[in-house]
Design a protein around this motif. Structure first.
Motif, PDB file in Angstrom:
ATOM      1  N   ILE A 104     -47.916  33.407 -47.595  1.00 26.50           N
ATOM      2  CA  ILE A 104     -49.054  32.499 -47.459  1.00 26.50           C
ATOM      3  C   ILE A 104     -48.592  31.150 -46.917  1.00 26.50           C
ATOM      4  O   ILE A 104     -49.217  30.579 -46.012  1.00 26.50           O
ATOM      5  CB  ILE A 104     -49.784  32.348 -48.808  1.00 26.50           C
ATOM      6  N   ILE A 105     -47.476  30.643 -47.438  1.00 28.93           N
ATOM      7  CA  ILE A 105     -46.936  29.366 -46.945  1.00 28.93           C
ATOM      8  C   ILE A 105     -46.521  29.488 -45.490  1.00 28.93           C
ATOM      9  O   ILE A 105     -46.759  28.581 -44.675  1.00 28.93           O
ATOM     10  CB  ILE A 105     -45.778  28.898 -47.845  1.00 28.93           C
ATOM     11  N   MET A 106     -45.914  30.624 -45.130  1.00 28.85           N
ATOM     12  CA  MET A 106     -45.534  30.826 -43.725  1.00 28.85           C
ATOM     13  C   MET A 106     -46.754  30.909 -42.822  1.00 28.85           C
ATOM     14  O   MET A 106     -46.697  30.477 -41.669  1.00 28.85           O
ATOM     15  CB  MET A 106     -44.692  32.093 -43.585  1.00 28.85           C
ATOM     16  N   GLY A 107     -47.860  31.464 -43.332  1.00 31.34           N
ATOM     17  CA  GLY A 107     -49.097  31.487 -42.553  1.00 31.34           C
ATOM     18  C   GLY A 107     -49.568  30.085 -42.212  1.00 31.34           C
ATOM     19  O   GLY A 107     -50.035  29.832 -41.100  1.00 31.34           O
ATOM     20  N   ILE A 108     -49.403  29.173 -43.163  1.00 38.64           N
ATOM     21  CA  ILE A 108     -49.752  27.771 -42.897  1.00 38.64           C
ATOM     22  C   ILE A 108     -48.870  27.211 -41.788  1.00 38.64           C
ATOM     23  O   ILE A 108     -49.354  26.561 -40.862  1.00 38.64           O
ATOM     24  CB  ILE A 108     -49.601  26.930 -44.185  1.00 38.64           C
ATOM     25  N   PHE A 109     -47.559  27.479 -41.867  1.00 38.39           N
ATOM     26  CA  PHE A 109     -46.631  26.972 -40.850  1.00 38.39           C
ATOM     27  C   PHE A 109     -46.884  27.605 -39.485  1.00 38.39           C
ATOM     28  O   PHE A 109     -46.759  26.927 -38.457  1.00 38.39           O
ATOM     29  CB  PHE A 109     -45.184  27.192 -41.265  1.00 38.39           C
ATOM     30  N   VAL A 110     -47.220  28.880 -39.453  1.00 37.48           N
ATOM     31  CA  VAL A 110     -47.490  29.544 -38.177  1.00 37.48           C
ATOM     32  C   VAL A 110     -48.678  28.888 -37.481  1.00 37.48           C
ATOM     33  O   VAL A 110     -48.628  28.590 -36.292  1.00 37.48           O
ATOM     34  CB  VAL A 110     -47.728  31.056 -38.387  1.00 37.48           C
ATOM     35  N   VAL A 111     -49.736  28.640 -38.238  1.00 38.50           N
ATOM     36  CA  VAL A 111     -50.927  28.020 -37.640  1.00 38.50           C
ATOM     37  C   VAL A 111     -50.647  26.565 -37.276  1.00 38.50           C
ATOM     38  O   VAL A 111     -50.991  26.115 -36.187  1.00 38.50           O
ATOM     39  CB  VAL A 111     -52.135  28.128 -38.602  1.00 38.50           C
ATOM     40  N   SER A 112     -49.985  25.810 -38.162  1.00 38.61           N
ATOM     41  CA  SER A 112     -49.751  24.393 -37.884  1.00 38.61           C
ATOM     42  C   SER A 112     -48.711  24.165 -36.797  1.00 38.61           C
ATOM     43  O   SER A 112     -48.719  23.135 -36.140  1.00 38.61           O
ATOM     44  CB  SER A 112     -49.356  23.653 -39.159  1.00 38.61           C
ATOM     45  N   SER A 113     -47.809  25.143 -36.579  1.00 40.88           N
ATOM     46  CA  SER A 113     -46.800  24.987 -35.521  1.00 40.88           C
ATOM     47  C   SER A 113     -47.272  25.561 -34.194  1.00 40.88           C
ATOM     48  O   SER A 113     -46.501  25.620 -33.240  1.00 40.88           O
ATOM     49  CB  SER A 113     -45.491  25.671 -35.927  1.00 40.88           C
ATOM     50  N   LYS A 114     -48.520  25.999 -34.148  1.00 38.89           N
ATOM     51  CA  LYS A 114     -49.119  26.562 -32.933  1.00 38.89           C
ATOM     52  C   LYS A 114     -48.335  27.765 -32.416  1.00 38.89           C
ATOM     53  O   LYS A 114     -47.994  27.851 -31.251  1.00 38.89           O
ATOM     54  CB  LYS A 114     -49.269  25.497 -31.862  1.00 38.89           C
ATOM     55  N   LEU A 115     -48.048  28.703 -33.320  1.00 36.16           N
ATOM     56  CA  LEU A 115     -47.381  29.981 -33.035  1.00 36.16           C
ATOM     57  C   LEU A 115     -45.956  29.810 -32.507  1.00 36.16           C
ATOM     58  O   LEU A 115     -45.503  30.581 -31.667  1.00 36.16           O
ATOM     59  CB  LEU A 115     -48.201  30.822 -32.057  1.00 36.16           C
ATOM     60  N   ASN A 116     -45.245  28.843 -33.036  1.00 36.81           N
ATOM     61  CA  ASN A 116     -43.839  28.675 -32.679  1.00 36.81           C
ATOM     62  C   ASN A 116     -43.070  29.927 -33.121  1.00 36.81           C
ATOM     63  O   ASN A 116     -43.199  30.358 -34.263  1.00 36.81           O
ATOM     64  CB  ASN A 116     -43.290  27.432 -33.383  1.00 36.81           C
ATOM     65  N   PRO A 117     -42.254  30.535 -32.225  1.00 36.46           N
ATOM     66  CA  PRO A 117     -41.529  31.757 -32.589  1.00 36.46           C
ATOM     67  C   PRO A 117     -40.626  31.602 -33.815  1.00 36.46           C
ATOM     68  O   PRO A 117     -40.403  32.564 -34.542  1.00 36.46           O
ATOM     69  CB  PRO A 117     -40.702  32.071 -31.349  1.00 36.46           C
TER      70      PRO A 117
END
Length: 144
Positions: A104-117
């Protein structure tokens, strides 16, 4: 709760949880293939909240709702697994619950980082880990 109902819930809830986890993974891959991974820039929900989304946000909104339902069913399943007679159940429940929180925390980072690999790859790996641990847990429980 009667023993018969508990056995039924120990059988049916994990299969529902596994199906929802796998569906979440498939929907995520489908969204990535459509290049709509950032259709909803807000987290945790799209701009319309829980209302039916417009077509622009539909896939990402549906993915997030399935993920929420999967997390709820998985949590309920772990309550029943924890009460089973399997010896390592507490350790496995702690590991998988921790992985779900990390996911769940990684989902936040994925969205906030604009899909950074750098944030997408660990997110995909942890979802695979959750699915694998959950499958192996069910295999061990049903063998005993």
């Amino acid at each position: 709760m009667k023993m018969k109902n508990t056995k039924f819930l120990n059988l049916i809830l994990p299969f529902i949880s596994l199906s929802l986890i796998y569906a979440t993974m498939l929907i995520g891959v489908y969204i990535s293939s459509l290049n709509r991974g950032l259709a909803c820039p807000d987290w945790p929900l799209c701009p319309n909240g829980f209302a039916f989304p417009p077509e622009k946000f539909f896939y990402e909104h549906f993915h997030r709702l399935v993920a929420i339902v999967a997390a709820i069913f998985t949590g309920i399943s772990f309550i029943f697994i924890r009460k089973s007679f399997w010896k390592l159940n507490k350790l496995v429940v702690i590991i998988i619950t921790s992985l779900i929180i990390v996911q769940i925390i990684m989902g936040i980072f994925v969205v906030s980082s604009k899909l950074n690999p750098i944030s997408c790859n660990p997110s995909l790996n942890s979802s695979n880990d959750i699915f694998a641990y959950f499958c192996s847990t069910q295999g061990i429980i049903y063998r005993n």
